[in-house]
Design a protein around this motif. Structure first.
Motif, mmCIF file in Angstrom:
data_model
loop_
_atom_site.group_PDB
_atom_site.id
_atom_site.type_symbol
_atom_site.label_atom_id
_atom_site.label_comp_id
_atom_site.label_asym_id
_atom_site.label_seq_id
_atom_site.Cartn_x
_atom_site.Cartn_y
_atom_site.Cartn_z
ATOM 1 N N ILE A 7 -34.253 -0.548 20.826
ATOM 2 C CA ILE A 7 -33.040 -1.351 21.007
ATOM 3 C C ILE A 7 -32.500 -1.690 19.626
ATOM 4 N N GLU A 8 -31.207 -1.510 19.451
ATOM 5 C CA GLU A 8 -30.587 -1.828 18.174
ATOM 6 C C GLU A 8 -29.204 -2.426 18.403
ATOM 7 N N ARG A 9 -28.640 -3.000 17.347
ATOM 8 C CA ARG A 9 -27.294 -3.557 17.408
ATOM 9 C C ARG A 9 -26.322 -2.641 16.677
ATOM 10 N N ARG A 10 -25.139 -2.489 17.214
ATOM 11 C CA ARG A 10 -24.030 -1.828 16.521
ATOM 12 C C ARG A 10 -22.816 -2.705 16.711
ATOM 13 N N SER A 11 -22.356 -3.336 15.605
ATOM 14 C CA SER A 11 -21.278 -4.309 15.654
ATOM 15 C C SER A 11 -21.662 -5.422 16.646
ATOM 16 N N LYS A 12 -20.854 -5.643 17.691
ATOM 17 C CA LYS A 12 -21.167 -6.673 18.679
ATOM 18 C C LYS A 12 -21.811 -6.086 19.941
ATOM 19 N N TYR A 13 -22.218 -4.843 19.874
ATOM 20 C CA TYR A 13 -22.822 -4.169 21.020
ATOM 21 C C TYR A 13 -24.337 -4.083 20.877
ATOM 22 N N PHE A 16 -23.036 -4.666 6.238
ATOM 23 C CA PHE A 16 -24.132 -4.689 5.261
ATOM 24 C C PHE A 16 -24.450 -3.300 4.713
ATOM 25 N N ASP A 17 -23.778 -2.264 5.239
ATOM 26 C CA ASP A 17 -24.084 -0.896 4.844
ATOM 27 C C ASP A 17 -23.401 -0.513 3.525
ATOM 28 N N ASP A 18 -23.997 0.425 2.830
ATOM 29 C CA ASP A 18 -23.352 0.995 1.650
ATOM 30 C C ASP A 18 -22.025 1.627 2.084
ATOM 31 N N GLY A 19 -20.998 1.388 1.310
ATOM 32 C CA GLY A 19 -19.697 1.961 1.617
ATOM 33 C C GLY A 19 -18.816 1.091 2.483
ATOM 34 N N ALA A 20 -19.377 0.033 3.100
ATOM 35 C CA ALA A 20 -18.578 -0.818 3.978
ATOM 36 C C ALA A 20 -17.509 -1.578 3.198
ATOM 37 N N GLU A 21 -17.835 -1.973 1.984
ATOM 38 C CA GLU A 21 -16.878 -2.714 1.158
ATOM 39 C C GLU A 21 -15.661 -1.846 0.838
ATOM 40 N N GLU A 22 -15.909 -0.620 0.402
ATOM 41 C CA GLU A 22 -14.812 0.288 0.076
ATOM 42 C C GLU A 22 -13.997 0.626 1.321
ATOM 43 N N TYR A 23 -14.685 0.795 2.453
ATOM 44 C CA TYR A 23 -13.996 1.077 3.714
ATOM 45 C C TYR A 23 -13.069 -0.081 4.080
ATOM 46 N N PHE A 24 -13.577 -1.292 3.970
ATOM 47 C CA PHE A 24 -12.779 -2.478 4.294
ATOM 48 C C PHE A 24 -11.549 -2.577 3.411
ATOM 49 N N LEU A 25 -11.716 -2.415 2.116
ATOM 50 C CA LEU A 25 -10.585 -2.534 1.197
ATOM 51 C C LEU A 25 -9.522 -1.478 1.489
ATOM 52 N N ALA A 26 -9.958 -0.279 1.829
ATOM 53 C CA ALA A 26 -8.995 0.775 2.136
ATOM 54 C C ALA A 26 -8.241 0.472 3.431
ATOM 55 N N ARG A 82 -12.183 -2.249 13.874
ATOM 56 C CA ARG A 82 -11.942 -0.986 13.191
ATOM 57 C C ARG A 82 -11.816 -1.175 11.681
ATOM 58 N N VAL A 83 -11.732 -2.443 11.263
ATOM 59 C CA VAL A 83 -11.615 -2.775 9.834
ATOM 60 C C VAL A 83 -12.953 -3.261 9.287
ATOM 61 N N ILE A 84 -13.577 -4.173 10.013
ATOM 62 C CA ILE A 84 -14.917 -4.648 9.668
ATOM 63 C C ILE A 84 -15.646 -4.955 10.975
ATOM 64 N N SER A 85 -16.878 -4.549 11.106
ATOM 65 C CA SER A 85 -17.613 -4.696 12.363
ATOM 66 C C SER A 85 -18.211 -6.090 12.509
ATOM 67 N N GLY A 86 -18.015 -6.665 13.691
ATOM 68 C CA GLY A 86 -18.785 -7.840 14.062
ATOM 69 C C GLY A 86 -18.236 -9.188 13.683
ATOM 70 N N ARG A 135 -16.767 -10.248 0.855
ATOM 71 C CA ARG A 135 -18.085 -10.724 0.447
ATOM 72 C C ARG A 135 -18.426 -12.058 1.090
ATOM 73 N N GLU A 136 -17.425 -12.896 1.324
ATOM 74 C CA GLU A 136 -17.685 -14.158 2.024
ATOM 75 C C GLU A 136 -18.010 -13.903 3.497
ATOM 76 N N ILE A 137 -17.354 -12.913 4.098
ATOM 77 C CA ILE A 137 -17.687 -12.545 5.476
ATOM 78 C C ILE A 137 -19.141 -12.116 5.566
ATOM 79 N N VAL A 138 -19.549 -11.248 4.659
ATOM 80 C CA VAL A 138 -20.937 -10.783 4.647
ATOM 81 C C VAL A 138 -21.898 -11.953 4.469
ATOM 82 N N ASP A 139 -21.571 -12.852 3.551
ATOM 83 C CA ASP A 139 -22.453 -13.998 3.291
ATOM 84 C C ASP A 139 -22.586 -14.898 4.517
#
Length: 290
Positions: free
Chosen positions: A64-70, A155-165, A185-189, A223-227
């Motif tokens: 069992i794992e989580r993906r975003s809010k699923y 929290f994944d590598d590349g999520a920051e760049e994806y979000f900014l784009a 579709r912009v940031i998960s969860g 970064r505040e969202i992640v924190d």
């Protein structure tokens, strides 16, 4: 609505309680059956109740794992893989119990909609007071296209760049920044609770158009969202309404929230204001957030 930290809490408790166990049979509530007969898709999505129960019988829960809010419940049956996707909606809750009487809160016992009887005699129970959640049985995640549209885990590598784009693209430039960061579709969860907190921490007005938020402030906001998501995971999530983990326990993050649901600003002491954005009430400080 449970957001990423609350779903993570459910998964962390559900995985050790359910992994490796085999489903003997599944019982669905009369409420869901009547809804399906009326042509509505209450909780059990994409399949008839009978087919849903038939396919699940004999499945072993692999992991069992989580993906975003699923919640992704990976299943094995006669060498084939299946995926049970659970979204908690507004009030969904899972319980791993020996019997229904072990669910202590009456409101959850009154709204049980799926009971998974296990080969070892225990139960996995899905309760949903408002019935906005869903249980969707798939061959794999790709069988349901909206799952493939979700942004990377924050929290994944590349999520920051994806979000900014994404947040900096023309498609989102005129939308309120609060609406943008609640878009999976912009940031998960990130839902209403943690979007409110992150915007307050960065002193950004929730209605400010995303195109009027500088790249530097978008980076700070991400970064505040992640924190705040990580802080909430450590606190067991926010039990503001009906969220519980599988043991019926509440989280404590609600005691740490600085802006969500607050009447006064903790920074300046002024009365907070609220506005509707994307159908959600957004609390903010008119003095501190611009």
């Amino acid at each position: 609505m449970p957001e990423l930290p609350e779903v993570e809490g459910v998964v962390r408790a559900l995985a050790p309680a359910a992994s490796g166990r085999t489903i003997r049979r599944v019982a669905i509530s009369d409420t869901v059956i009547r809804s399906k007969e009326a042509g509505k898709e209450a909780i059990v999505k994409g399949l008839s109740v009978d087919e849903f129960a038939r396919q699940l019988a004999g499945c072993t829960i692999d992991r069992i794992e989580r993906r975003s809010k699923y919640i992704y419940i990976h299943l094995l049956k006669e060498g084939d893989c299946l995926l049970l996707v659970s979204h908690l909606g507004m009030t969904g809750a899972w319980f791993a119990v020996s019997g229904i009487e072990d669910i202590h809160e009456q409101k959850f016992r009154n709204h049980i909609h799926a009971v998974f009887e296990m080969e070892d005699g225990g139960l996995l129970v899905y309760s949903d007071i408002r019935r906005f959640g869903e249980l969707r049985l798939l061959g794999c995640a790709e069988d349901y296209p909206p799952l493939g549209q979700m942004a990377p885990e924050p929290f994944d590598d590349g999520a920051e760049e994806y979000f900014l784009a994404k947040a900096g693209s023309a498609a989102y430039s005129k939308k309120p920044i609060k609406e943008v960061i609640m878009d999976g579709r912009v940031i998960s969860g990130c839902g209403n609770i943690y979007a409110t907190e992150a915007l307050f921490r960065t002193r950004i007005h929730p209605k400010r158009a995303a195109g009027r938020v500088s790249a530097a402030r978008k980076l700070q906001l991400f970064r505040e969202i992640v924190d705040v998501l990580q802080e909430s995971i450590r606190a067991g999530g926010s039990s503001i309404s009906d969220y519980r983990n599988i043991n019926g326990e509440a989280g404590t993050m609600q005691d740490r929230l600085r802006m969500y649901g607050r009447k006064t600003c903790p920074a300046c002491g002024s009365e907070t204001a609220s506005v509707q954005i994307a159908g959600r009430t957004s609390t903010y400080c008119k003095k501190c957030q611009h």
